[in-house]
Design a protein around this motif. Structure first.
Motif, PDB file in Angstrom:
ATOM      1  N   LEU A   1       0.828  -1.206   0.000  1.00 48.65           N
ATOM      2  CA  LEU A   1       0.000   0.000   0.000  1.00 48.65           C
ATOM      3  C   LEU A   1       0.857   1.248   0.000  1.00 48.65           C
ATOM      4  CD1 LEU A   1      -2.883   1.341   0.381  1.00 48.65           C
ATOM      5  CD2 LEU A   1      -2.288   1.429   2.810  1.00 48.65           C
ATOM      6  N   ARG A   2       1.800   1.322   0.906  1.00 42.70           N
ATOM      7  CA  ARG A   2       2.596   2.539   1.055  1.00 42.70           C
ATOM      8  C   ARG A   2       3.517   2.769  -0.146  1.00 42.70           C
ATOM      9  NH1 ARG A   2       5.041   2.787   6.992  1.00 42.70           N
ATOM     10  NH2 ARG A   2       5.412   4.949   6.360  1.00 42.70           N
ATOM     11  N   LEU A   3       4.114   1.719  -0.676  1.00 44.64           N
ATOM     12  CA  LEU A   3       4.980   1.876  -1.838  1.00 44.64           C
ATOM     13  C   LEU A   3       4.191   2.282  -3.075  1.00 44.64           C
ATOM     14  CD1 LEU A   3       7.482  -1.110  -1.480  1.00 44.64           C
ATOM     15  CD2 LEU A   3       7.962   1.320  -1.162  1.00 44.64           C
ATOM     16  N   SER A   4       3.061   1.604  -3.309  1.00 42.66           N
ATOM     17  CA  SER A   4       2.273   1.886  -4.510  1.00 42.66           C
ATOM     18  C   SER A   4       1.654   3.278  -4.463  1.00 42.66           C
ATOM     19  CB  SER A   4       1.187   0.822  -4.702  1.00 42.66           C
ATOM     20  OG  SER A   4       0.315   0.780  -3.582  1.00 42.66           O
ATOM     21  N   VAL A   5       1.100   3.655  -3.309  1.00 41.22           N
ATOM     22  CA  VAL A   5       0.496   4.986  -3.190  1.00 41.22           C
ATOM     23  C   VAL A   5       1.583   6.061  -3.242  1.00 41.22           C
ATOM     24  CG1 VAL A   5      -0.859   6.541  -1.727  1.00 41.22           C
ATOM     25  CG2 VAL A   5      -1.493   4.135  -1.916  1.00 41.22           C
ATOM     26  N   GLY A   6       2.725   5.799  -2.616  1.00 38.51           N
ATOM     27  CA  GLY A   6       3.826   6.756  -2.675  1.00 38.51           C
ATOM     28  C   GLY A   6       4.288   6.998  -4.104  1.00 38.51           C
ATOM     29  N   LEU A   7       4.425   5.922  -4.873  1.00 38.01           N
ATOM     30  CA  LEU A   7       4.819   6.048  -6.274  1.00 38.01           C
ATOM     31  C   LEU A   7       3.745   6.755  -7.092  1.00 38.01           C
ATOM     32  CD1 LEU A   7       6.496   2.584  -6.961  1.00 38.01           C
ATOM     33  CD2 LEU A   7       7.596   4.823  -7.069  1.00 38.01           C
ATOM     34  N   LEU A   8       2.490   6.431  -6.827  1.00 38.19           N
ATOM     35  CA  LEU A   8       1.384   7.050  -7.550  1.00 38.19           C
ATOM     36  C   LEU A   8       1.342   8.557  -7.304  1.00 38.19           C
ATOM     37  CD1 LEU A   8      -1.255   6.947  -9.201  1.00 38.19           C
ATOM     38  CD2 LEU A   8      -2.464   6.431  -7.055  1.00 38.19           C
ATOM     39  N   VAL A   9       1.330   8.949  -6.037  1.00 36.12           N
ATOM     40  CA  VAL A   9       1.226  10.365  -5.698  1.00 36.12           C
ATOM     41  C   VAL A   9       2.481  11.126  -6.123  1.00 36.12           C
ATOM     42  CG1 VAL A   9       0.882  12.025  -3.834  1.00 36.12           C
ATOM     43  CG2 VAL A   9      -0.305   9.839  -3.773  1.00 36.12           C
ATOM     44  N   GLY A  10       3.653  10.537  -5.855  1.00 38.14           N
ATOM     45  CA  GLY A  10       4.897  11.189  -6.262  1.00 38.14           C
ATOM     46  C   GLY A  10       5.018  11.304  -7.772  1.00 38.14           C
ATOM     47  N   GLY A  11       4.640  10.237  -8.479  1.00 40.07           N
ATOM     48  CA  GLY A  11       4.706  10.244  -9.941  1.00 40.07           C
ATOM     49  C   GLY A  11       3.776  11.277 -10.546  1.00 40.07           C
ATOM     50  N   LEU A  12       2.557  11.362 -10.024  1.00 37.97           N
ATOM     51  CA  LEU A  12       1.603  12.355 -10.524  1.00 37.97           C
ATOM     52  C   LEU A  12       2.099  13.777 -10.268  1.00 37.97           C
ATOM     53  CD1 LEU A  12      -1.821  10.777  -9.456  1.00 37.97           C
ATOM     54  CD2 LEU A  12      -0.899  10.971 -11.772  1.00 37.97           C
TER      55      LEU A  12
END
Length: 292
Positions: A121-132
């Motif tokens: 959860l934390r890795l995927s959401v971190g990548l999603l939010v950071g990437g966006l």
């Protein structure tokens, strides 16, 4: 628990010593690695990760140290890289969500949330939010409020001695700034913890209160006041899943954000995106999860 200036001062001094021991050697190490161009031989493994976040390859050490250690270690590695306000904001969002994975995953495990779920959860959401965030216009990060930062540029050194001398000065300067901020935060958070409402609800909590405490004080305290209730079976699985998911995305929102604002990161984007995605993702996961 009454507010004690002496106790808060003792805690801040202990934290200050920890910060000095952590930031100074890591900052110098990062400068030496950069000076000898050794980062290119170490960080290529993490190139896909930093590329997704739109960060320079050298930021990989900051990301890895943040994931497995804490934000102070990450900042010590990132500070000498000369990141701009946008890059600091992206780093703040990713590591704000996904830092200290080992320790905080174990806390979530105490609440009945699996380690795999917490980490993914934390890795995927971190990548999603950071990437966006990395795709947003540069002009969003260049307002007058964030124009003056203390992000250092890489000077040209005549010798290793010159590098070490300058690096020691810069690392001590950075440490003092972080220590001043952390000391203020410790006094502020200790005062909050001493408020009657916090003590009153420390053994009897609800979802809204737990989220509020976790968002302000962090996972350790927010989840900590829930553990006894969970072990007694007072809280439903649905409540635990929602609170845990929310807190893993948006916790210690004040402290984490201010540490990066020092370098010019945009606090409104950091706070706004973490709270928005925490609310959205926690709602969707709970809505489409099955409970027995």
């Amino acid at each position: 628990m009454s507010f004690s200036v002496q106790k808060s001062l003792k805690t801040s001094l202990k934290s200050s010593w920890t910060i000095l021991k952590l930031i100074v050697p890591i900052y110098i190490l990062a400068d030496v690695l950069f000076y000898y161009n050794l980062l290119s031989h170490i960080t290529f493994i993490f190139k896909p990760l930093v590329s997704l976040l739109g960060l320079p390859q050298e930021a990989a050490l900051a990301i890895v140290s943040g994931l497995f250690l804490n934000l102070y270690a990450a900042i010590a590695f990132a500070a000498p890289l000369g990141l701009d306000a946008k890059e600091w904001t992206v780093l703040a969002l990713f590591l704000g969500i996904a830092h200290a994975l080992i320790v905080e995953t174990e806390i979530m495990k105490r609440l009945g949330l699996s380690r795999i779920y917490s980490i993914l959860l934390r890795l995927s959401v971190g990548l999603l939010v950071g990437g966006l965030t990395s795709k947003l216009p540069q002009s969003w990060f260049s307002s007058e409020i964030f124009k003056e930062t203390i992000t250092p540029e890489h000077p040209v050194y005549q010798s290793l001695f010159d590098l070490l001398q300058n690096s020691l000065y810069e690392s001590l300067s950075l440490s003092l700034k972080v220590i001043a901020l952390v000391t203020l935060l410790i006094f502020f958070l200790d005062f909050i913890k001493s408020l009657p409402i916090i003590e009153k609800h420390s053994h009897k909590v609800n979802s809204g209160f737990s989220i509020t405490v976790g968002v302000i004080l962090g996972i350790t305290y927010g989840a900590g006041i829930l553990i006894s209730e969970y072990e007694k079976g007072v809280l439903q699985k649905k409540e635990i899943l929602f609170i845990g998911t929310y807190l893993m995305i948006a916790h210690a929102i004040i402290e984490d954000t201010l540490l990066f604002v020092i370098f010019g990161a945009n606090p409104w984007l950091i706070v706004g995106l973490r709270l928005a995605f925490a609310t959205l993702i926690a709602y969707l996961i709970v809505k489409y999860s099955k409970f027995t």
